[in-house]
Write an enzyme that holds these catalytic residues in place. Structure first.
Site, PDB file in Angstrom:
ATOM      1  CG  LEU A   1       4.736   1.558   6.455  1.00  0.00           C
ATOM      2  CD1 LEU A   1       3.596   0.869   7.196  1.00  0.00           C
ATOM      3  CD2 LEU A   1       6.046   1.328   7.156  1.00  0.00           C
ATOM      4  N   PRO A   2       6.676   1.565   1.807  1.00  0.00           N
ATOM      5  CG  PRO A   2       8.663   2.255   0.775  1.00  0.00           C
ATOM      6  CD  PRO A   2       7.831   2.435   2.008  1.00  0.00           C
ATOM      7  CG  HIS A   3       3.840  -2.839   0.737  1.00  0.00           C
ATOM      8  ND1 HIS A   3       3.392  -1.626   1.211  1.00  0.00           N
ATOM      9  CD2 HIS A   3       2.762  -3.459   0.223  1.00  0.00           C
ATOM     10  CE1 HIS A   3       2.092  -1.516   0.993  1.00  0.00           C
ATOM     11  NE2 HIS A   3       1.681  -2.609   0.386  1.00  0.00           N
ATOM     12  CB  ALA A   4       6.877  -4.623  -4.210  1.00  0.00           C
TER      13      ALA A   4
END
Length: 153
Positions: A64-67
């Site tokens: 769940l890569p997020h930014a």
């Protein structure tokens, strides 16, 4: 909040050429630029910066890569199904083949956390992940994701 409110059909892709986490982030950046108008390199940089705090691979083949992105006014998502799993530094040390990336405005606070929780609960369902892995068609993946009811927390 529902996945249909943060995920556009054109932001769901099946990707065959990911050989590393960085290459996956570049693909996510390209989709973010095409679908949401975000700068591809800024997107990659934001994902790498967040990843430096700790890996976003949550286990069972899911990341769940997020930014946070200053130019956004709401949470948006990108779903990538990888034809070949890659090492992602996940907590369970398993390679990932499902990546659901979230981007939120700088000051989103609770909205960002609710979206992360929703995606996490949804992709914690082994039956749903099995269906996703068995259907390498973007339109089918979108339907499966947006019709899924997340398991209770």
């Amino acid at each position: 909040m529902a996945l249909v409110s943060i995920l556009k059909p054109e932001a769901v892709k099946v990707f065959s050429a990911a050989s590393s986490k960085k290459r996956l982030f570049q693909e996510i950046g390209d989709v973010a630029q095409t679908v949401y108008g975000l700068d591809a390199q800024d997107t990659v940089d934001a994902l790498l910066e967040r990843e430096s705090l700790g890996p976003t691979g949550v286990g069972h083949g899911v990341a769940l890569p997020h930014a946070r992105m200053p130019e956004l006014d709401g949470v948006v998502g990108i779903f990538l199904m990888l034809e070949k799993p890659i090492d992602f530094g996940a907590a369970d040390r398993q390679p990932i083949d499902i990546a659901f990336s979230l981007f939120a405005p700088e000051e989103s606070g609770v909205e960002h956390l609710k979206a992360l929780a929703l995606v996490s609960r949804t992709l914690r369902d082994p039956a749903l992940c099995g269906k996703l892995r068995a259907n390498p068609d973007a339109a089918t993946l979108y339907t499966l994701l947006t019709e899924a009811q997340p398991v209770a927390a």
